[in-house]
Write an enzyme that holds these catalytic residues in place. Structure first.
Site, PDB file in Angstrom:
ATOM      1  N   THR A  56       4.124   3.396  -9.925  1.00  0.00           N
ATOM      2  CA  THR A  56       6.047   3.197  -8.573  1.00  0.00           C
ATOM      3  C   THR A  56       6.233   1.964  -8.619  1.00  0.00           C
ATOM      4  O   THR A  56       7.796   1.727  -8.454  1.00  0.00           O
ATOM      5  CB  THR A  56       4.487   3.593  -7.444  1.00  0.00           C
ATOM      6  OG1 THR A  56       4.090   4.485  -7.788  1.00  0.00           O
ATOM      7  CG2 THR A  56       5.675   3.777  -6.517  1.00  0.00           C
ATOM      8  N   LYS A  84      -2.937 -16.208   5.064  1.00  0.00           N
ATOM      9  CA  LYS A  84      -2.699 -17.133   5.519  1.00  0.00           C
ATOM     10  C   LYS A  84      -3.154 -16.563   7.589  1.00  0.00           C
ATOM     11  O   LYS A  84      -3.500 -16.998   8.298  1.00  0.00           O
ATOM     12  CB  LYS A  84      -1.623 -17.832   5.936  1.00  0.00           C
ATOM     13  CG  LYS A  84      -1.395 -18.843   4.742  1.00  0.00           C
ATOM     14  CD  LYS A  84      -0.804 -19.673   4.682  1.00  0.00           C
ATOM     15  CE  LYS A  84       0.102 -20.521   3.652  1.00  0.00           C
ATOM     16  NZ  LYS A  84       1.164 -21.164   3.152  1.00  0.00           N
ATOM     17  N   HIS A 133       2.735   9.871   0.472  1.00  0.00           N
ATOM     18  CA  HIS A 133       3.232   9.034  -0.769  1.00  0.00           C
ATOM     19  C   HIS A 133       4.294  10.188  -1.382  1.00  0.00           C
ATOM     20  O   HIS A 133       4.234  11.081  -1.878  1.00  0.00           O
ATOM     21  CB  HIS A 133       1.852   9.532  -2.196  1.00  0.00           C
ATOM     22  CG  HIS A 133       2.887   8.410  -3.149  1.00  0.00           C
ATOM     23  ND1 HIS A 133       3.986   7.666  -3.132  1.00  0.00           N
ATOM     24  CD2 HIS A 133       1.471   7.639  -4.127  1.00  0.00           C
ATOM     25  CE1 HIS A 133       3.904   6.834  -4.374  1.00  0.00           C
ATOM     26  NE2 HIS A 133       2.509   6.906  -5.196  1.00  0.00           N
TER      27      HIS A 133
END
Length: 304
Positions: A56, A84, A133
């Site tokens: 993909t 982070k 999908h």
């Protein structure tokens, strides 16, 4: 509805006419899948893949470059500000300020829809959670249409883990736009989600639930295979009992129609034996190759 500037979050958002337009455009793009066009020169595609991907991601990147555009992004959260503690919303806002379109894959269901609400640029869902999908379903349907010359009137078997494979949910919703007979082959507890079954029933898709592929194999025009996910079984012995029943081999296909095609979204593990590769039925590598022209067509319709 025009394709230009459109988000691609769920296959449910598209009509049969939309898909047929995409198929026609993909057929044209096949001639350029190894070349280069300048349709999207000056455009930038951002790929935000929070989960692993080979076909993909690389087919989207290849498609954009074949169209003359550029690609930025990442293939995992490692090395990005997500480590982070940056929120998904802030990551999408950043990419939105850099790119003309965003392709996202994420482990959480609804991530693509959320990204589309945050971003001004078009957002394309490359798989979120275990449910959607859409571009894989578009590719699957195109492969059937391209090889068989039609989708209507075919008998399609879908075999394996039909509950957690997001490709299956989107494919079923796409098949509901056509006049087909579908056979869902799986262990009982890996049948499609009730939400998916309710949706395809509401759209009039004819389907039948089966436990063994041998019950219908001689009548099938298409066999779509997905992996049985061992990690879903609480009892390892139960997995060992069923896994052999959901493996396709060349020997098994001797009783199939001569023009049966076998599809698989890939990657495969042991559910599709390499012996099938040498048969006339194997179409999964061609299916993967069509990913480039299909995504070229998709990007050109949305961005050009």
């Amino acid at each position: 509805m025009s394709w230009r500037g459109r988000d691609v979050v769920s296959i449910r958002d598209f009509t049969r006419r939309d898909l047929e337009e995409l198929f026609d455009k993909t057929r044209q793009m096949e001639a350029h899948a190894r070349g280069r066009l300048d349709l999207l020169k000056g455009k930038i595609l951002a790929v935000a893949f929070f989960e692993p991907s080979t076909r993909t991601r690389l087919s989207f990147e290849t498609a954009m470059k074949r169209l003359g555009g550029d690609v930025i992004g990442f293939s995992s959260a490692e090395g990005t500000s997500v480590e982070k503690g940056e929120t998904l919303a802030d990551t999408i806002r950043m990419l939105d300020s850099y790119a003309d379109a965003i392709v996202i894959r994420h482990r959480a269901e609804g991530a693509a829809k959320f990204a589309a609400e945050v971003a001004e640029a078009p957002v394309i869902n490359a798989g979120d959670g275990a449910f959607n999908h859409p571009t894989q379903a578009m590719l699957d349907l195109y492969t059937i249409w391209r090889i068989k010359g039609r989708v209507d009137g075919l008998r399609v078997g879908i075999m394996g883990d039909l509950k957690y494979a997001r490709t299956v949910n989107s494919l079923l919703e796409g098949l509901a736009l056509f006049d087909v007979d579908v056979y869902l082959i799986s262990p009982e507890f890996l049948r499609p989600r009730q939400e998916t079954l309710d949706y395809i029933e509401s759209r009039g898709l004819k389907y039948k639930l089966l436990a063994k592929v041998e019950e219908i194999l001689p009548d099938l025009d298409v066999l779509y295979v997905v992996r049985i996910q061992k990690e879903r079984f609480l009892d390892p012995l139960e997995y060992e009992r069923v896994k052999g029943s959901y493996k396709v081999t060349a020997h098994m296909l001797k009783g199939a129609k001569e023009d049966l095609i076998v599809l698989h979204p890939l990657p495969r593990v042991d559910e599709l034996d390499p012996s099938v590769d040498k048969t006339r039925h194997a179409a999964y590598f061609k299916q993967a190759a069509y990913g480039v022209p299909l995504r070229m067509a998709l990007l050109s319709l949305i961005l050009s």
